[in-house]
Design an enzyme around this catalytic site. Structure first.
Site, PDB file in Angstrom:
ATOM      1  N   ASP A 532    -134.670  62.717 -29.305  1.00 60.96           N
ATOM      2  CA  ASP A 532    -136.031  62.398 -28.879  1.00 60.96           C
ATOM      3  C   ASP A 532    -136.045  61.024 -28.232  1.00 60.96           C
ATOM      4  OD1 ASP A 532    -136.601  60.304 -31.005  1.00 60.96           O
ATOM      5  OD2 ASP A 532    -136.168  62.026 -32.283  1.00 60.96           O
ATOM      6  N   GLU A 612    -102.656  71.439 -19.029  1.00 56.16           N
ATOM      7  CA  GLU A 612    -103.930  70.974 -19.603  1.00 56.16           C
ATOM      8  C   GLU A 612    -104.011  69.443 -19.568  1.00 56.16           C
ATOM      9  OE1 GLU A 612    -105.002  74.556 -22.754  1.00 56.16           O
ATOM     10  OE2 GLU A 612    -103.471  73.091 -23.304  1.00 56.16           O
TER      11      GLU A 612
END
Ligand code: DGJ
Length: 731
Positions: A532, A612
């Site tokens: 928030d 990777e």
């Protein structure tokens, strides 16, 4: 100047670059809401109607007039007990036990600079303006000051209220919202963001129905389950057209958003602290400050609304060294090791990460006290030397020696029963006398409204930050709150605890960000359980979700993007099969999804194969190259991952000079045409080159015809296209 007052009409007009907000105190002093929408340059009171509506009563001072009712008029701050039966913003129990307030206009003030709120986060802007309208209860010395902060260029209006007891006897606030907003009927639909742990902020859009609808949290935090934000939009509103209002609350505790479609098809929105379990004894001479709500209105669709919210949060909510700065790429050991690590293991992860170009190691849960699993140790914020032989400083120094920064996880608001802190201070927890507390993830809550608890935590955290060279904190919070009881509050004030808890949290965070300005705090609550704008005032980024599955993340990040800027979204590449869903996605799909945020890794880099590892270096290189565009550019939702076959989004520079388009095609079908994706935000007259090709297309072609996405193979097929404007065309 953005605030205009027409004294003789008691008309207040707030005019921003593209919106207008109007309020008027009528001849009875009732403050009515006239307008929030497009600029009209006209007093909008001509739209008011005065029907004689059965069972809608009339204030005594209007005499025998049956057509003036507070139950039907659009009001600016609605109260319980005065003949308005719609959802209230303010409910006050008066000293005689009655429950009524009838607010009337008393005076107003306009000043330059956006107001601040003591003890609470608020939008800041020296160049903003403030309007204060002072209302007084017709029958008592209760005053309500409605405050409006205006950021005219950004088309942002903030609202909050101060409730002031100027009488001589205590009154009790039962509900005190940050704002109420009465808007005319236009067939509104409601967008809100619901979810659960590891599946936060799922977007839901539905037409309003008559009666009351609500999204809220009573969990003591803003929660995974609903978000303190909402949008109302017209039925035909899309990303690029149509009318919509949006509001978010700068608050991290229990909240409530209520929307009522009333008997006259009028809509009222009320947003603020959740009234359940809340009550506040307002003593004579005292003032209560509500949290702030931030509002905007757009008549050009949801994209404009999001762009305004992103900008105001980045530039006028977030603060500190990392507010606008590029964030370090980090490696977090949580999904790599969970609790099973020692100093060597962590050092080796860091060593591998350093060679691949990662900037920071974040040591997650398990480094302190007796913390080998999640049932012990919380509260003992000193290093576990059995695990980290040689101590924390030695490990930090070794990792600093690799050229990396060091960050650390803490969960300050909690205590484990199996901890030293609990043995010494069982009295610091929230527990209702005579009742067993509720455990959540085995842990209990400290009563952080207490100054002694705040001081203890401040001392522990500042010791951590001063004994070792730590530049980042991950501040976690892993349960919902109940057992609301503080041993320091008298019985008649226990209802203040949910809000006092949030005030205590903010006070502690404020002390830390003031005293340690070079440390970045990342918010977290089991992922995005406290995502928030209140937390973003202290923490410029928040771990978005414990779900690191790239496919699920497209939905979570899509919902988050309606309100919150991309820089606020903590997002990591993790291992496959994914630890939350078992899904396997490619390294590139995970990289692309994580790059739409504040980027990092959360896996054991040591066990990656050479391909990777090259991918990690390449992704970091791309994130560093595109990072400024990703964080400062405008974000466009190019698809809806919940309903569409692809997830797609883009970042476009403010001057439209470059764009980055990313996403994934969820599944490959044989014998199918490739997807085309129409872009947005480009200069229609510009010529754009697609990186890695000699393909030059007009902005107009890309906006209306789109780009052709690559041929896909397998599921969750990722794509990334970077475009650079090479020149403009006069065609
Ligand atoms: C919840 C967080 O969201 C995770 O990332 C991790 O930090 C764990 N807590 C640790 O307990």
């Amino acid at each position: 100047m953005a605030i205009y007052v027409i004294e003789e009409k008691k008309l207040f007009q707030i005019v921003t670059a593209h919106t207008e907000y109007q309020i008027q105190a009528d001849s009875y002093g009732v403050l009515r809401h006239l307008w929030y929408g497009e600029k009209t340059r006209c007093a909008m009171d001509y739209l008011l109607d005065y029907p004689d509506v059965g069972f809608s009563g009339n204030p005594y001072d209007v005499g025998t007039c049956r057509t003036y009712s507070l139950d039907t008029q659009p009001l600016e701050y609605a109260c319980t007990g005065n003949g308005d039966y719609r959802i209230p913003a303010l409910t006050v129990t008066q000293p005689d036990g009655s429950c009524s307030a009838d607010l009337r206009y008393e005076s107003h003030k306009v000043y330059s600079g956006k107001y601040a709120i003591p003890g609470l986060p608020a939008v800041y802007d020296d160049k903003g303006e403030t309007l204060e309208i002072i209302l007084r209860d017709r029958y008592s010395d209760l005053r309500v000051i409605l405050r409006y902060g205006v950021l005219a260029e950004l088309n942002i209006i903030t609202r909050s209220a101060i409730i002031q007891n100027d009488g001589s006897i205590t009154v009790r606030l039962e509900q005190v919202a940050s704002f109420s907003l009465d808007i005319p009927s236009r067939g509104w639909e409601w967008i809100h963001f619901y979810g659960r742990h590891a599946m936060e902020r799922v977007t839901e859009r539905a037409p309003l129905i008559h009666g009351i609808q609500e999204s809220s949290s009573t969990r003591g935090t803003s929660s995974h389950h609903q978000n303190p934000s909402m949008i109302l939009c017209q039925k035909d509103c899309t990303e690029t057209s149509g009318a919509c209002f949006g509001a978010f609350l700068m608050y991290s505790g229990s909240f409530q958003t209520k929307i009522e479609l009333d008997q006259l098809h009028q809509t009222r929105v009320v947003m603020g602290i959740h009234p359940e379990l809340f009550s506040w004894a307002l003593q004579p001479g005292e003032s209560f400050y509500t949290p702030e709500a931030v509002l905007t209105y757009s008549d050009t669709g949801l994209e404009t609304l999001s762009h305004r919210f992103h900008k105001v949060i980045r530039e006028h909510v977030c603060r500190g060294k990392y507010q606008l700065a590029e964030r370090p790429v980090l490696i977090n050991n949580w999904e790599a090791t969970y609790f099973d690590f020692d100093a060597e293991k962590i050092y080796n992860i860091a060593k591998e990460a350093a060679t691949l170009g990662v900037d920071m190691l974040v040591l997650d849960d398990g480094w302190f006290g007796k913390r080998d699993s999640d049932d012990s140790g919380l509260g003992d914020w000193f290093v576990n030397e059995n695990k980290l032989q040689g101590g924390l400083k030695q490990l930090v120094d070794r990792i600093r020696g690799l050229g990396m920064q060091f960050g650390i996880w803490i969960e300050p608001e909690m205590v484990s029963e199996n901890s030293n802190l609990y043995q010494v201070h069982p009295d610091w927890i929230m527990q209702i006398p005579g009742r067993d507390p509720i455990r959540g993830r085995y842990q209990l809550l400290l009563d952080i409204s207490r100054l002694d608890v705040q001081d203890y935590l401040y001392d522990c955290i500042s010791k951590l930050l001063t004994t070792a060279d730590i530049t980042y904190i991950k501040w976690d919070m892993n349960r919902s709150i109940c057992d609301w009881y503080s041993s320091l509050l008298p019985s008649q004030r226990q209802g203040e605890l949910p809000h006092r808890y949030v005030l205590g949290l903010y006070a502690l965070l404020e002390r830390l960000v003031t005293d340690f300005p070079n440390v970045m705090i990342e918010g977290c609550s089991g992922g995005g359980g406290r995502f928030d704008a209140g937390m973003l005032y202290y923490c410029p980024q928040i771990w978005c979700s414990d779900d690191t599955d790239a496919y699920e993340r497209t939905t979570i990040q899509y919902g988050t993007s309606y309100i919150y800027p991309i820089s606020a979204v903590g997002s990591h590449v993790s291992a496959v099969p994914n630890h939350q869903t078992g899904r396997v996605t490619s390294f590139e799909a995970r990289g692309i999804t994580a790059m739409a945020g504040s980027f990092g890794y959360e896996l054991n880099l040591g066990i990656l194969n050479e391909d990777e590892k090259h991918a990690v270096t390449d992704q970091i290189h791309r994130f560093k190259t595109y990072g400024p565009l990703i964080h400062n550019g405008r974000y466009y939702r190019l698809s809806n991952p919940i309903t569409d076959e692809i997830a797609a989004w883009s970042f476009v520079a403010e001057d439209a000079s470059e764009a980055l388009v990313q996403g994934m095609v969820f599944r490959t079908q044989p014998n199918a045409l490739r997807h085309t994706l129409r872009l947005r935000g480009l200069d229609p007259k510009g010529l754009y080159q697609i990186d890695g090709t000699d393909h030059i297309l007009t902005g107009s072609a890309l906006l209306h015809g789109g780009v052709l996405l690559p041929k896909t193979w397998g599921d969750y097929y990722p794509f990334e296209i970077h475009l650079t404007k090479v020149s403009a065309t006069d065609r």
